[in-house]
Each structure stands twice: as structure tokens, then as C-alpha cells.
Design a protein around this motif. Structure first.
Motif, PDB file in Angstrom:
ATOM      1  N   ARG A  26     -25.139  29.298  71.938  1.00 57.80           N
ATOM      2  CA  ARG A  26     -26.271  29.668  71.090  1.00 57.80           C
ATOM      3  C   ARG A  26     -25.782  30.326  69.800  1.00 57.80           C
ATOM      4  NH1 ARG A  26     -30.577  27.863  70.260  1.00 57.80           N
ATOM      5  NH2 ARG A  26     -31.193  27.930  72.425  1.00 57.80           N
ATOM      6  N   ALA A  27     -24.838  31.256  69.908  1.00 53.66           N
ATOM      7  CA  ALA A  27     -24.328  31.957  68.724  1.00 53.66           C
ATOM      8  C   ALA A  27     -23.624  30.997  67.770  1.00 53.66           C
ATOM      9  CB  ALA A  27     -23.381  33.080  69.149  1.00 53.66           C
ATOM     10  N   VAL A  28     -22.840  30.083  68.310  1.00 53.16           N
ATOM     11  CA  VAL A  28     -22.130  29.118  67.460  1.00 53.16           C
ATOM     12  C   VAL A  28     -23.120  28.157  66.811  1.00 53.16           C
ATOM     13  CG1 VAL A  28     -20.461  27.226  67.442  1.00 53.16           C
ATOM     14  CG2 VAL A  28     -19.952  29.320  68.719  1.00 53.16           C
ATOM     15  N   VAL A  29     -24.065  27.651  67.573  1.00 53.80           N
ATOM     16  CA  VAL A  29     -25.074  26.740  67.021  1.00 53.80           C
ATOM     17  C   VAL A  29     -25.850  27.426  65.904  1.00 53.80           C
ATOM     18  CG1 VAL A  29     -27.269  25.588  67.563  1.00 53.80           C
ATOM     19  CG2 VAL A  29     -25.263  25.225  69.017  1.00 53.80           C
ATOM     20  N   GLY A  55      -9.822  37.265  82.988  1.00 50.04           N
ATOM     21  CA  GLY A  55     -10.583  36.174  82.395  1.00 50.04           C
ATOM     22  C   GLY A  55     -11.800  35.766  83.199  1.00 50.04           C
ATOM     23  N   THR A  56     -12.244  36.615  84.114  1.00 50.11           N
ATOM     24  CA  THR A  56     -13.399  36.253  84.942  1.00 50.11           C
ATOM     25  C   THR A  56     -14.658  37.036  84.598  1.00 50.11           C
ATOM     26  OG1 THR A  56     -12.791  37.817  86.673  1.00 50.11           O
ATOM     27  CG2 THR A  56     -11.937  35.563  86.884  1.00 50.11           C
ATOM     28  N   LEU A  57     -14.547  38.051  83.758  1.00 55.71           N
ATOM     29  CA  LEU A  57     -15.720  38.825  83.361  1.00 55.71           C
ATOM     30  C   LEU A  57     -16.003  38.614  81.885  1.00 55.71           C
ATOM     31  CD1 LEU A  57     -15.211  42.258  85.166  1.00 55.71           C
ATOM     32  CD2 LEU A  57     -16.766  40.411  85.784  1.00 55.71           C
ATOM     33  N   GLN A  58     -17.244  38.323  81.573  1.00 57.50           N
ATOM     34  CA  GLN A  58     -17.606  38.086  80.185  1.00 57.50           C
ATOM     35  C   GLN A  58     -17.703  39.419  79.451  1.00 57.50           C
ATOM     36  OE1 GLN A  58     -21.210  35.834  79.565  1.00 57.50           O
ATOM     37  NE2 GLN A  58     -20.357  34.934  77.722  1.00 57.50           N
ATOM     38  N   GLY A  59     -17.039  39.478  78.311  1.00 58.05           N
ATOM     39  CA  GLY A  59     -17.075  40.670  77.481  1.00 58.05           C
ATOM     40  C   GLY A  59     -17.774  40.365  76.168  1.00 58.05           C
ATOM     41  N   ARG A  60     -17.373  41.053  75.123  1.00 59.09           N
ATOM     42  CA  ARG A  60     -17.951  40.856  73.793  1.00 59.09           C
ATOM     43  C   ARG A  60     -17.562  39.477  73.254  1.00 59.09           C
ATOM     44  NH1 ARG A  60     -14.746  43.964  71.247  1.00 59.09           N
ATOM     45  NH2 ARG A  60     -13.656  42.368  70.114  1.00 59.09           N
ATOM     46  N   LEU A  61     -18.490  38.807  72.619  1.00 64.34           N
ATOM     47  CA  LEU A  61     -18.215  37.502  72.034  1.00 64.34           C
ATOM     48  C   LEU A  61     -17.528  37.678  70.687  1.00 64.34           C
ATOM     49  CD1 LEU A  61     -18.475  34.417  71.820  1.00 64.34           C
ATOM     50  CD2 LEU A  61     -20.761  34.770  70.867  1.00 64.34           C
ATOM     51  N   ASP A  62     -16.368  37.044  70.536  1.00 60.69           N
ATOM     52  CA  ASP A  62     -15.654  37.011  69.268  1.00 60.69           C
ATOM     53  C   ASP A  62     -15.646  35.572  68.769  1.00 60.69           C
ATOM     54  OD1 ASP A  62     -14.928  39.744  69.263  1.00 60.69           O
ATOM     55  OD2 ASP A  62     -13.240  39.321  70.592  1.00 60.69           O
ATOM     56  N   MET A  63     -16.032  35.382  67.497  1.00 61.17           N
ATOM     57  CA  MET A  63     -15.994  34.065  66.875  1.00 61.17           C
ATOM     58  C   MET A  63     -15.073  34.131  65.666  1.00 61.17           C
ATOM     59  SD  MET A  63     -19.740  32.284  66.742  1.00 61.17           S
ATOM     60  CE  MET A  63     -20.639  33.642  66.061  1.00 61.17           C
TER      61      MET A  63
END
Length: 173
Positions: A109-112, A72-80
Motif C-alpha cells: 500500500r505504501a509503495v503503491v 526477520g520474523t517480526l515486522q518492524g518500521r517500514l523503510d523505503m
């Protein structure tokens, strides 16, 4: 408590709750009236819940995830999540979006952008506890700016490594 090297910020439960209360006060001081709150799960669940209770507004939940790799410390692909959970009706009117932090700013930004494309939302503002110096997104409300962009150790993270077997041992069940 920020470490001397500026790379880690350790937050206790008391500090965490005080920061959420200060966030609520910032929103209140702005005079902006909103109809609903949408929090981003998982980090925004606790701030969203508390702010929802303070303002007595309905709380919606949208699940997002980008921190999965390396514990949980590395940012991966964004899932919404495709759907937003609301207690009644739809997400509409003036909406306060709450998360715990603006890290890189990519998720917010993606959610907004997605929410602004929803015709039922007439006004949208965002609120977070922390904004890191590397963030590309500036929320409408925040409590602390962290220029060195430290890794934030939030008090609930202890549960990331706890499994039922450990609780059985802890409580000698």
C-alpha cells in the motif's frame, strides 16, 4: 507444502519457480501491456527478474524493509529507499510492481501510494505470488490466496543463516 496446522508453508525451489511462471501467465492472460517492471527488494527480486526476462522488459529495483526483528520474523518500521534504480531513464509509463507476497499489505500500500504520486507513471498494477488472508491490500495479480496467513518458508531463506565461514567448511576450502 502447507503444514497440517496451517501456520507454515514450505516452498521448494521447483515450486517457487513454477509459482513465478504462473504469475507471469496471469499477467499475460490479462492482456495488459506494460513498459517497465519495478520489483521490491529483497523478496521481489527473484520474481521481478524472472518476469522481466519472460516479458523482455526493463527491471527497476526499489529497496524496502520491514522484517528485521527476531531473525526477520517480526515486522518492524517500514523503510523505503529514497531512490529507484533503473537501467536507463526514469520509472515511467505503464509499470508492473512485483513483490513476493502481500503479507499485511502495509508495504505494498505504501509503495503503491508513493508510485501513484509520480506524474511520469501513467498506469500502475501490482503482482505477487501469495496474498495472505490478513492482507489489507489486494494486488491486481496473484497466484495463491492463503486464508490462514501462514509463515512462508521460501527456498532462499536458508542463506539467512549461512555465513562465509560455513561455506568454507562446506566446500573444505
Amino acid at each position: 507444502m502447507l503444514t497440517d496446522d496451517g501456520k507454515h508453508l514450505y516452498v521448494s525451489w521447483d515450486e517457487y519457480h513454477q509459482l513465478i511462471e504462473r504469475l507471469a501467465l496471469k499477467v499475460h492472460a490479462s492482456g495488459w501491456e506494460f513498459d517497465q517492471i519495478l520489483c521490491l527488494a529483497r523478496g521481489g527480486l527473484r520474481p521481478g527478474d524472472i518476469v522481466s526476462r519472460i516479458f523482455d522488459r526493463p527491471l527497476g529495483i526499489m529497496s524496502t524493509s520491514s522484517y528485521r526483528d527476531d531473525g526477520g520474523t517480526l515486522q518492524g518500521r517500514l523503510d523505503m529507499a529514497k531512490y529507484i534504480t533503473m537501467p536507463k531513464g526514469e520509472l515511467a509509463g505503464r509499470v508492473l510492481l512485483i513483490d513476493d507476497l502481500a503479507d499485511t499489505g502495509v508495504t505494498l500500500r505504501a509503495v503503491v501510494d508513493r508510485l501513484r504520486a509520480m506524474p511520469a507513471i501513467t498506469e500502475l498494477r501490482s503482482a505477487v505470488i501469495w496474498v495472505k488472508g490478513v492482507s489489507s491490500y489486494e494486488p491486481d495479480y496473484h497466484v495463491e490466496t492463503l486464508p490462514t496467513s501462514p509463515w512462508i518458508h521460501q527456498p532462499f531463506e536458508e542463506y539467512d543463516a549461512v555465513r562465509p565461514e560455513a561455506l568454507l567448511k562446506r566446500y573444505k576450502i
